[in-house]
Design an enzyme around this catalytic site. Structure first.
Site, PDB file in Angstrom:
ATOM      1  N   ASP A 124     -15.891 -12.604 -41.840  1.00  0.00           N
ATOM      2  CA  ASP A 124     -14.637 -12.153 -42.437  1.00  0.00           C
ATOM      3  C   ASP A 124     -13.993 -11.060 -41.597  1.00  0.00           C
ATOM      4  OD1 ASP A 124     -16.767 -10.413 -43.243  1.00  0.00           O
ATOM      5  OD2 ASP A 124     -15.493  -9.591 -44.824  1.00  0.00           O
ATOM      6  N   ASP A 158     -14.428  -7.307 -34.086  1.00  0.00           N
ATOM      7  CA  ASP A 158     -15.052  -7.072 -35.400  1.00  0.00           C
ATOM      8  C   ASP A 158     -14.809  -8.257 -36.320  1.00  0.00           C
ATOM      9  OD1 ASP A 158     -16.198  -5.874 -37.598  1.00  0.00           O
ATOM     10  OD2 ASP A 158     -14.480  -4.609 -38.046  1.00  0.00           O
ATOM     11  N   GLU A 192     -18.375  -8.807 -45.592  1.00  0.00           N
ATOM     12  CA  GLU A 192     -18.813  -7.506 -45.067  1.00  0.00           C
ATOM     13  C   GLU A 192     -17.735  -6.452 -45.222  1.00  0.00           C
ATOM     14  OE1 GLU A 192     -19.367  -4.245 -42.126  1.00  0.00           O
ATOM     15  OE2 GLU A 192     -17.706  -5.662 -42.310  1.00  0.00           O
ATOM     16  N   GLU A 193     -16.483  -6.852 -45.030  1.00  0.00           N
ATOM     17  CA  GLU A 193     -15.376  -5.897 -45.109  1.00  0.00           C
ATOM     18  C   GLU A 193     -15.127  -5.418 -46.536  1.00  0.00           C
ATOM     19  OE1 GLU A 193     -14.417  -4.622 -42.560  1.00  0.00           O
ATOM     20  OE2 GLU A 193     -14.495  -6.028 -40.887  1.00  0.00           O
ATOM     21  N   ASP A 219     -27.685  -5.703 -36.110  1.00  0.00           N
ATOM     22  CA  ASP A 219     -26.329  -5.968 -36.564  1.00  0.00           C
ATOM     23  C   ASP A 219     -25.355  -5.200 -35.679  1.00  0.00           C
ATOM     24  OD1 ASP A 219     -24.245  -6.906 -38.141  1.00  0.00           O
ATOM     25  OD2 ASP A 219     -24.696  -5.655 -39.877  1.00  0.00           O
ATOM     26  N   HIS A 462     -10.169  -2.623 -36.774  1.00  0.00           N
ATOM     27  CA  HIS A 462      -9.289  -2.561 -37.941  1.00  0.00           C
ATOM     28  C   HIS A 462      -7.884  -2.106 -37.559  1.00  0.00           C
ATOM     29  CE1 HIS A 462     -12.750  -2.222 -41.136  1.00  0.00           C
ATOM     30  NE2 HIS A 462     -12.967  -3.162 -40.243  1.00  0.00           N
TER      31      HIS A 462
END
Length: 489
Positions: A124, A158, A192-193, A219, A462
């Site tokens: 995601d 990301d 995850e977000e 990770d 982001h």
């Protein structure tokens, strides 16, 4: 008197000789190291870039907890992975978790006694704000590859870049006839977000139900950095051992209203604001702990003599070093639980005394501290019965994994094998990742992306114009291929 002064001078001279000799003995200067990026054939390189480009076009966006995942986008991405990596899918068991997360198991050869390992990632991505679209060089979901070989789009860094690199490595290994001597898991979350509660948390729960205990998992959450840490002359590979927790506290107050022409000494707004100010002005103390000491010790060879002198003699210089580090907000965040007064709500009109006010303060919790401890400390600092403290959410910090494990050694060895003899140092992740969900099913949990971040690169996460070079993408593939061979052969 003269005799005592002479002894004092001898002591000072001895200390100077001791501290300088320690610096040269344990922290000799080294030539700045440059990262060497591995290469593959032109055809392989082109294919890797095109695969990531296609992955970016699937709008696997996590909007909010109240908005369901885009079924077409996520299932389309699943089908794309199966089509793009047929060899890997031919040997791995694939399981769908919570409808959209993907859990792969690559079975190890029969008779192996090693514990499994896991590679984590997420499919995601965060939304692209409408008001920021005009600032993108290329459309954020087009997956454009420009003339320089840069791949543009949301998720390039990301975290689709890392997810795709992992499956690229697996595909290459399977085609080469590699068979792991232990089970390998690939765990790709879909939320995850949004915290990972339906993805990573559920996949970890399935492992626990089945009695699977991982040797280690890795990770995103840290990487190689160049030009970000002041005074360091070369790139540094930072492997994160844990991550901070978080909680937001709401300080609210109620009082009688009235006209602003006849006010009391306080209002609901001022009471709430004073509570927010009180905790902000009483920050948690800064601590130069073992992890930070190890981090700076690993970097010392790439610093100037003055810095090496300080690091080489922390028994004497620790207070000085702590004071200097505290001047850098980014470094200071690693040293304590941070406190940030972020929101204030009160009042309806300028001439009306507010009957209600609230202040929101966000804490990022160091592994030394706890959510309940943050609440208790805030209550003690505020010390005002008029203030009601409400906990909004709350996530504990993780424990810190070992730097003496096989997993940490393998991660470090593959970094040096693929990128050259750069310093490797432990660190702490100050953001949240899916990794925190796996501590109950893994002996150690690490965070490391085989990717170089320079100062401007951090803004892409982001942010606007997220992109990755083809060379950097290839480097990730080569790194994971080496790491899988090293740890499962």
């Amino acid at each position: 008197m003269m005799k005592a002064l002479k002894y004092l001078l001898y002591i000072i001279l001895g200390l100077m000789i001791f501290t300088v000799s320690r610096t040269f003995l344990f922290f000799p200067a080294a030539q700045p190291v440059k990262i060497t990026l591995p290469t593959l054939s032109e055809a392989e390189t082109t294919q890797i870039a095109e695969n990531l480009s296609k992955a970016i076009t699937f709008k696997t966006i996590s909007q909010s907890l109240s908005v369901a995942p885009d079924h077409e986008a996520f299932t389309g991405f699943h089908a794309f992975l199966e089509e793009t990596f047929p060899a890997a899918h031919g040997v791995m068991e694939r399981e769908l978790v919570s409808d959209y997360s993907l859990m792969y198991r690559w079975p190890g050869k029969a008779g192996g006694s090693k514990k499994p390992i896991a590679f984590l990632g997420h499919m995601d991505v965060v939304p692209v704000p409408e008001f920021g679209l005009k600032d993108w060089v290329h459309p954020p979901y087009a997956g454009t590859i420009d003339e320089r070989g840069v791949i543009w789009g949301r998720g390039a860094v990301d975290d689709k870049g890392m997810l795709m690199a992992l499956l690229e490595a697996a595909e290459r290994l399977v085609k080469a006839g590699f068979e792991p001597d232990r089970d390998i898991y690939f765990m790709f979350g879909h939320d995850e977000e949004l915290g990972g509660d339906k993805g990573a948390a559920m996949m970890a729960a399935r492992l626990k139900e089945r009695g699977v205990q991982l040797d280690w998992a890795v990770d995103e959450g840290s990487a190689m950095v160049d030009g970000i840490i002041p005074g360091v002359n070369s790139p540094i590979a930072l492997i994160s051992l844990g991550e901070k927790g978080s909680v937001t506290l709401k300080f609210s107050a109620t009082e009688e209203g009235g006209h602003s022409s006849a006010p009391k000494d306080y209002t609901a707004a001022s009471i709430a604001a004073a509570a927010g100010v009180a905790v902000t002005e009483n920050q948690y103390p800064l601590v130069l702990d073992d992890t930070l000491e190890r981090m700076f010790t690993a970097m010392a060879s790439q610093m100037n003599f003055q810095n090496r002198l300080v690091i080489g003699n922390l028994w004497l210089t620790k207070p000085l070093m702590k004071n200097e580090l505290s001047k850098n907000p980014t470094i200071a965040a690693f040293m304590h639980t941070t406190t940030a007064f972020t929101m204030m709500q009160a009042g309806t009109k300028t001439n009306i005394l507010p009957q209600y006010g609230e202040a929101h303060v966000n804490y990022r919790i160091h592994p030394r501290d706890t959510v309940d401890g943050v609440v208790d400390r805030a209550r003690d600092i505020i010390n005002d019965d008029r203030v009601e403290i409400t906990k909004l959410g709350g996530r504990e910090a993780t424990s810190m994994s070992s730097v003496s494990s096989e997993g940490y050694a393998d991660l470090s060895a593959s970094i040096r094998e693929v990128f050259g003899p750069i310093p490797v140092a432990p660190t702490l992740t100050v953001q949240g990742t899916d990794a925190r969900h796996y501590y109950s099913v893994a002996d150690n949990v690490y965070r490391f992306m085989p990717f170089v971040f320079e100062p401007d690169g951090l803004k892409q996460i982001h942010g606007t114009n997220e992109a990755i070079s083809t060379e950097a993408m290839v480097s990730q593939v080569v790194y994971f291929e080496d790491l899988i061979r090293r740890s499962a052969q």
